[in-house]
Write a protein that holds these residues in place. Structure first.
Motif, short mmCIF file in Angstrom:
data_model
loop_
_atom_site.label_atom_id
_atom_site.label_comp_id
_atom_site.label_asym_id
_atom_site.label_seq_id
_atom_site.Cartn_x
_atom_site.Cartn_y
_atom_site.Cartn_z
N ARG A 1 32.20 40.97 19.47
CA ARG A 1 31.91 39.54 19.62
C ARG A 1 32.54 38.73 18.48
N VAL A 2 32.43 39.26 17.26
CA VAL A 2 33.03 38.55 16.12
C VAL A 2 34.55 38.53 16.25
N ARG A 3 35.14 39.64 16.67
CA ARG A 3 36.59 39.70 16.83
C ARG A 3 37.08 38.68 17.86
N GLU A 4 36.36 38.53 18.98
CA GLU A 4 36.76 37.57 20.01
C GLU A 4 36.63 36.14 19.49
N ARG A 5 35.60 35.86 18.71
CA ARG A 5 35.44 34.51 18.16
C ARG A 5 36.57 34.17 17.19
N VAL A 6 36.94 35.14 16.34
CA VAL A 6 38.03 34.91 15.39
C VAL A 6 39.35 34.76 16.14
N ARG A 7 39.53 35.51 17.22
CA ARG A 7 40.77 35.42 17.99
C ARG A 7 40.91 34.04 18.63
N ARG A 8 39.79 33.49 19.12
CA ARG A 8 39.84 32.16 19.75
C ARG A 8 40.05 31.06 18.72
N ASN A 9 39.43 31.19 17.55
CA ASN A 9 39.55 30.17 16.52
C ASN A 9 39.50 30.84 15.16
N PRO A 10 40.65 31.19 14.56
CA PRO A 10 40.64 31.88 13.27
C PRO A 10 40.25 30.99 12.10
N ALA A 11 40.08 29.68 12.33
CA ALA A 11 39.72 28.76 11.23
C ALA A 11 38.22 28.51 11.16
N ARG B 1 30.07 31.42 7.67
CA ARG B 1 28.66 31.02 7.64
C ARG B 1 28.23 30.41 8.98
N LYS B 2 29.12 29.61 9.56
CA LYS B 2 28.80 29.00 10.85
C LYS B 2 28.73 30.05 11.96
N LEU C 1 36.83 44.51 10.44
CA LEU C 1 38.02 43.86 11.02
C LEU C 1 39.19 43.77 10.04
N ARG C 2 38.96 44.08 8.77
CA ARG C 2 40.01 44.05 7.75
C ARG C 2 40.69 42.68 7.68
N LEU C 3 39.91 41.62 7.66
CA LEU C 3 40.44 40.27 7.61
C LEU C 3 40.29 39.69 6.21
N ILE C 4 41.24 38.86 5.82
CA ILE C 4 41.24 38.22 4.50
C ILE C 4 41.23 36.71 4.70
N PRO C 5 40.31 35.97 4.08
CA PRO C 5 40.28 34.51 4.25
C PRO C 5 41.32 33.82 3.37
N TYR C 6 42.42 33.42 3.95
CA TYR C 6 43.47 32.73 3.22
C TYR C 6 43.20 31.23 3.20
N LYS C 7 43.52 30.61 2.07
CA LYS C 7 43.36 29.16 1.95
C LYS C 7 44.51 28.43 2.63
#
Length: 212
Positions: free
Chosen positions: A67-77, A81-82, A102-108
């Motif tokens: 579920r988290v992976r699908e949400r990030v895929r639809r909107n990676p921004a 917290r939200k 998911l091995r994701l890094i939050p880039y600015k």
């Protein structure tokens, strides 16, 4: 992994030597260390991997990670917290899913200069005029920069380690704040073109550059 252990044990019970087991099972990616360790565990009666005790995962399950992976895929921004609030999970669990699972890094986001369509068209037109006017000539680009010679002081990070305050010399501890009009400075000038790069030139204090 359990199937490989059972395969090693079955060959061992048929009186195969470890070297023979290695020769037969090497195409499966089984090494010598794995064979000896499995046989040793079998002899001590602890070769089977027991299920780990504890509560079964309910949030960091494959379904929750999906579920988290699908949400990030639809909107990676999206904000982590939200997403945690909308999915009804804790922020620490959401952080673990994003970082470890998911091995994701939050880039600015990077701030760049914005251009309107009118500005883009104007730049293209000016570039065409410059090519038409100076197409066969060597165009020289020059610039200068004023450097203040006083060291930059970071009040948060500039520290001096000592057992006591009295052990630090006064000239090492104090930072003199000098107004910009009385600070030393240096002017550096440089220029380059398509086929030429002029070494940087240090301008002496008091010298004025009006024209080239």
């Amino acid at each position: 992994m359990a199937a490989k252990r059972e395969l090693v044990i079955s060959l061992f019970l048929k009186s195969f030597r470890p070297c023979d087991i290695l020769e037969k099972l090497k195409p499966l990616g089984i090494n010598e260390r794995f064979i000896f360790r499995t046989i040793k565990r079998y002899k001590t009666g602890s070769w089977k991997i027991l299920p780990k005790p504890g509560r079964k995962r309910t949030v960091r399950s494959p379904e929750g990670i999906k579920r988290v992976r699908e949400r990030v895929r639809r909107n990676p921004a999206q904000s982590g917290r939200k997403m945690a609030k909308e999915l009804g999970i804790s922020q620490s669990t959401m952080k673990t899913i994003l970082k470890d699972d998911l091995r994701l890094i939050p880039y600015k986001k990077q701030r760049v200069h914005g251009l309107t369509e009118k500005q883009k068209a104007g730049r293209v037109e000016r570039c065409r005029q410059l090519l038409k006017r100076h197409g066969g000539c060597e165009i020289l680009f020059s610039d200068d920069k004023l450097f203040l010679l006083q060291d930059h002081h970071n009040q948060q990070n500039d520290r001096i380690y000592a057992a006591h305050l009295s052990d630090i010399p006064r000239d090492k501890l104090a930072v003199k704040k000098i107004p910009k009009c009385f600070q030393g400075y240096g002017m550096v000038w440089g220029c380059f073109s398509k086929n030429l790069k002029v070494p940087l030139l240090l301008i002496e204090p008091g010298v004025k550059i009006n024209t080239i």
